[in-house]
Design a protein around this motif. Structure first.
Motif, PDB file in Angstrom:
ATOM      1  N   LEU A  40     -14.478   7.247  -1.612  1.00  0.00           N
ATOM      2  CA  LEU A  40     -13.940   6.397  -0.874  1.00  0.00           C
ATOM      3  C   LEU A  40     -13.712   4.822  -1.142  1.00  0.00           C
ATOM      4  CD1 LEU A  40     -16.124   7.104   2.718  1.00  0.00           C
ATOM      5  CD2 LEU A  40     -13.373   7.762   2.003  1.00  0.00           C
ATOM      6  N   GLN A  41     -14.778   4.577  -2.177  1.00  0.00           N
ATOM      7  CA  GLN A  41     -14.495   3.279  -2.692  1.00  0.00           C
ATOM      8  C   GLN A  41     -13.233   3.256  -3.802  1.00  0.00           C
ATOM      9  OE1 GLN A  41     -18.227   2.682  -4.931  1.00  0.00           O
ATOM     10  NE2 GLN A  41     -19.305   1.914  -3.067  1.00  0.00           N
ATOM     11  N   SER A  42     -13.016   4.432  -4.348  1.00  0.00           N
ATOM     12  CA  SER A  42     -11.826   4.526  -5.126  1.00  0.00           C
ATOM     13  C   SER A  42     -10.560   4.439  -4.333  1.00  0.00           C
ATOM     14  CB  SER A  42     -11.816   5.633  -6.030  1.00  0.00           C
ATOM     15  OG  SER A  42     -10.707   5.976  -6.641  1.00  0.00           O
ATOM     16  N   LEU A  43     -10.587   4.988  -2.988  1.00  0.00           N
ATOM     17  CA  LEU A  43      -9.719   4.971  -2.306  1.00  0.00           C
ATOM     18  C   LEU A  43      -9.350   3.675  -1.693  1.00  0.00           C
ATOM     19  CD1 LEU A  43     -10.236   8.301  -0.065  1.00  0.00           C
ATOM     20  CD2 LEU A  43      -8.399   8.075  -2.136  1.00  0.00           C
ATOM     21  N   LEU A  44     -10.223   2.836  -1.703  1.00  0.00           N
ATOM     22  CA  LEU A  44     -10.335   1.532  -1.001  1.00  0.00           C
ATOM     23  C   LEU A  44      -9.564   0.540  -1.842  1.00  0.00           C
ATOM     24  CD1 LEU A  44     -10.866  -0.794   1.052  1.00  0.00           C
ATOM     25  CD2 LEU A  44     -13.215  -0.944  -0.124  1.00  0.00           C
ATOM     26  N   VAL A  45      -9.767   0.726  -3.481  1.00  0.00           N
ATOM     27  CA  VAL A  45      -9.053   0.092  -4.391  1.00  0.00           C
ATOM     28  C   VAL A  45      -7.660   0.368  -4.337  1.00  0.00           C
ATOM     29  CG1 VAL A  45      -9.238  -0.314  -6.756  1.00  0.00           C
ATOM     30  CG2 VAL A  45     -11.390  -0.284  -5.630  1.00  0.00           C
ATOM     31  N   GLN A  46      -7.162   1.584  -4.291  1.00  0.00           N
ATOM     32  CA  GLN A  46      -6.181   1.943  -4.294  1.00  0.00           C
ATOM     33  C   GLN A  46      -5.170   1.388  -3.378  1.00  0.00           C
ATOM     34  OE1 GLN A  46      -5.191   6.158  -5.229  1.00  0.00           O
ATOM     35  NE2 GLN A  46      -7.196   6.528  -5.977  1.00  0.00           N
ATOM     36  N   SER A  47      -5.700   1.244  -2.117  1.00  0.00           N
ATOM     37  CA  SER A  47      -5.215   0.868  -0.836  1.00  0.00           C
ATOM     38  C   SER A  47      -4.984  -0.653  -1.114  1.00  0.00           C
ATOM     39  CB  SER A  47      -6.056   0.901   0.399  1.00  0.00           C
ATOM     40  OG  SER A  47      -6.262   2.300   0.704  1.00  0.00           O
ATOM     41  N   TRP A  48      -5.630  -1.419  -1.786  1.00  0.00           N
ATOM     42  CA  TRP A  48      -5.603  -2.830  -1.833  1.00  0.00           C
ATOM     43  C   TRP A  48      -4.317  -3.095  -2.867  1.00  0.00           C
ATOM     44  CZ3 TRP A  48     -11.280  -4.170  -2.955  1.00  0.00           C
ATOM     45  CH2 TRP A  48     -12.168  -4.265  -1.968  1.00  0.00           C
ATOM     46  N   PHE A  49      -4.602  -2.048  -4.055  1.00  0.00           N
ATOM     47  CA  PHE A  49      -3.141  -2.211  -5.098  1.00  0.00           C
ATOM     48  C   PHE A  49      -1.911  -1.814  -4.495  1.00  0.00           C
ATOM     49  CE2 PHE A  49      -6.715  -2.472  -8.203  1.00  0.00           C
ATOM     50  CZ  PHE A  49      -6.201  -3.030  -9.123  1.00  0.00           C
ATOM     51  N   SER A  50      -1.768  -1.040  -3.544  1.00  0.00           N
ATOM     52  CA  SER A  50      -0.607  -0.470  -2.941  1.00  0.00           C
ATOM     53  C   SER A  50      -0.110  -1.967  -2.042  1.00  0.00           C
ATOM     54  CB  SER A  50      -0.927   0.443  -1.936  1.00  0.00           C
ATOM     55  OG  SER A  50      -1.765   0.179  -0.830  1.00  0.00           O
ATOM     56  N   ARG A  51      -0.906  -2.613  -1.411  1.00  0.00           N
ATOM     57  CA  ARG A  51      -0.325  -3.844  -0.873  1.00  0.00           C
ATOM     58  C   ARG A  51       0.227  -4.830  -1.905  1.00  0.00           C
ATOM     59  NH1 ARG A  51      -5.685  -4.794   3.120  1.00  0.00           N
ATOM     60  NH2 ARG A  51      -5.853  -2.767   3.746  1.00  0.00           N
ATOM     61  N   LEU A  52      -0.494  -4.954  -3.169  1.00  0.00           N
ATOM     62  CA  LEU A  52       0.275  -5.896  -4.093  1.00  0.00           C
ATOM     63  C   LEU A  52       1.613  -5.245  -4.854  1.00  0.00           C
ATOM     64  CD1 LEU A  52      -3.248  -6.829  -5.780  1.00  0.00           C
ATOM     65  CD2 LEU A  52      -2.141  -8.151  -3.900  1.00  0.00           C
ATOM     66  N   GLU A  53       1.449  -3.952  -4.899  1.00  0.00           N
ATOM     67  CA  GLU A  53       2.388  -3.536  -5.677  1.00  0.00           C
ATOM     68  C   GLU A  53       3.985  -3.956  -5.072  1.00  0.00           C
ATOM     69  OE1 GLU A  53       3.805   0.881  -7.486  1.00  0.00           O
ATOM     70  OE2 GLU A  53       2.778   0.702  -5.671  1.00  0.00           O
ATOM     71  N   ARG A  54       3.997  -4.225  -3.889  1.00  0.00           N
ATOM     72  CA  ARG A  54       5.571  -4.451  -3.229  1.00  0.00           C
ATOM     73  C   ARG A  54       5.613  -5.972  -3.834  1.00  0.00           C
ATOM     74  NH1 ARG A  54       4.786  -5.954   3.263  1.00  0.00           N
ATOM     75  NH2 ARG A  54       2.689  -7.077   3.018  1.00  0.00           N
ATOM     76  N   LEU A  55       4.942  -6.767  -4.202  1.00  0.00           N
ATOM     77  CA  LEU A  55       5.060  -8.165  -4.578  1.00  0.00           C
ATOM     78  C   LEU A  55       5.442  -8.164  -6.065  1.00  0.00           C
ATOM     79  CD1 LEU A  55       2.168  -9.691  -2.695  1.00  0.00           C
ATOM     80  CD2 LEU A  55       4.492  -9.329  -1.971  1.00  0.00           C
TER      81      LEU A  55
END
Length: 357
Positions: A37-52
């Protein structure tokens, strides 16, 4: 958001505080590790930054949405997690997979699933036009809900589980040396990815191909985990006749989809046992996904000790695009080729209703 008798359901992106709630829940699903779950949480954060970023990462990041049941008297309870994975580098198609953690206390499973999928379809980060979701074909309420939300059945597969008794190392090596001459299992690379894509597209419907929107370079991201292709050497050229493609779904054990062309090739049955023995050398044995009506592959798997599992239906939803919105190289509008069609004679005058003089 759904509400009833002081209780409500809401869907929101996975947050650090959710991990503690999942770990402290007395009836939480114990098969999900907090580290995952921690790995999924980090991926969710990066997915928000990727569009920038000016250049996307193309990392196939996973977005996670949590379904939370809350009230004014009891603490929040996380009932389900929705995993969203992009199926290609252009992020035009996303896979949805629901992980049930606990049963909602005051809501039905269909109410929670509806809220999760509606939240995913309106997600401002994915912004895609096509979606894929898997479903148990015998789960009529869930299937009816997905149909109501615009999903249409695309294909039906059968899950095959590894043998209960794994062969010894000596027998595995022996089966690998029995690979017939001219056949070879190779990792996915730039040379065989185009043939593998053609093989995949020949095994699915045109609607499925349009929703998946996959190119040969997208298959390169599926390397590892047992993904490979079965090639036939003929006069110095290699021809792909079958493939094993890694299909990440949820947080289950690894799964590979076994693909082949529409016509059965006896060489697939001869070369498949060698690949199956290699899969059993992995630390976690993967399961296989095969078309439900592929009786030839089912017979080969049964002879190798693999056990037939449940069925799985793939459903898709797509917003069809207009042709002039696509970037189609080499195609010009018909007006630029024919020009504006002009009448050969002047237009006739418009009749007037005024009285004649």
């Amino acid at each position: 958001m759904a509400a009833t008798a002081g209780f409500r359901l809401r869907a929101e992106p996975l947050k650090p505080g959710h991990l503690a709630q999942i770990a402290s829940a007395p009836d939480a699903c114990t098969t999900i590790e907090i580290s995952a779950l921690q790995s999924l949480l980090v991926q969710s954060w990066f997915s928000r930054l990727e569009r920038l970023l000016p250049d996307p990462l193309n990392a196939r990041l996973t977005r996670v949405i949590a379904l939370i049941e809350s009230s004014s008297e009891l603490s929040d309870q996380i009932a389900s997690l929705l995993l969203m994975r992009s199926s290609n580098r252009r992020n035009s198609c996303w896979h949805l997979d629901v992980l049930s953690l606990t049963s909602p206390r005051h809501f039905s499973r269909q109410q929670g699933l509806r809220l999760l999928i509606q939240h995913a379809l309106s997600d401002d980060i994915s912004r895609c036009r096509s979606w894929l979701v898997r479903c148990d074909p015998t789960d009529r309420p869930q299937l009816d809900l997905l149909r109501e939300l615009g999903f249409q059945p695309l294909r039906q597969g059968r899950i095959w589980n590894p043998p209960e008794q794994v062969p010894s190392l000596s027998s595995e090596q022996h089966s690998y040396t029995e690979l017939p001459p001219g056949l070879c299992w190779s990792p996915i690379n730039r040379d065989n990815a185009r043939q593998l894509l053609a093989l995949e597209q020949s095994s699915i419907s045109p609607q499925h191909r349009q929703i998946l929107d996959r190119q040969w370079c997208d298959l390169l991201d599926l390397k590892g985990g047992g993904s490979s292709v079965l090639t036939v050497e003929r006069e110095g050229d290699s021809q792909v006749i079958a493939g094993l493609i890694r299909r990440p779904w949820g947080m289950d054990s690894p799964r590979l989809e076994l693909l082949r062309g529409p016509a059965w090739d006896e060489r697939i049955g001869a070369g498949l046992p060698a690949a199956l023995s290699e899969l059993l050398k992995q630390r976690t044995f993967p399961s296989l996904l095969v078309a439900d009506d592929d009786h030839q592959l089912g017979e080969v798997l049964g002879n190798q000790g693999w056990r037939e599992g449940p069925q799985e239906m793939m459903l898709g939803r797509s917003i069809w695009r207009r042709v002039n919105q696509r970037s189609l190289a080499g195609i010009r509008p018909i007006e630029s080729m024919l020009g504006r069609l002009q009448p050969q004679h002047p237009p006739l005058p418009t009749p007037s209703l005024a009285p004649r003089r």
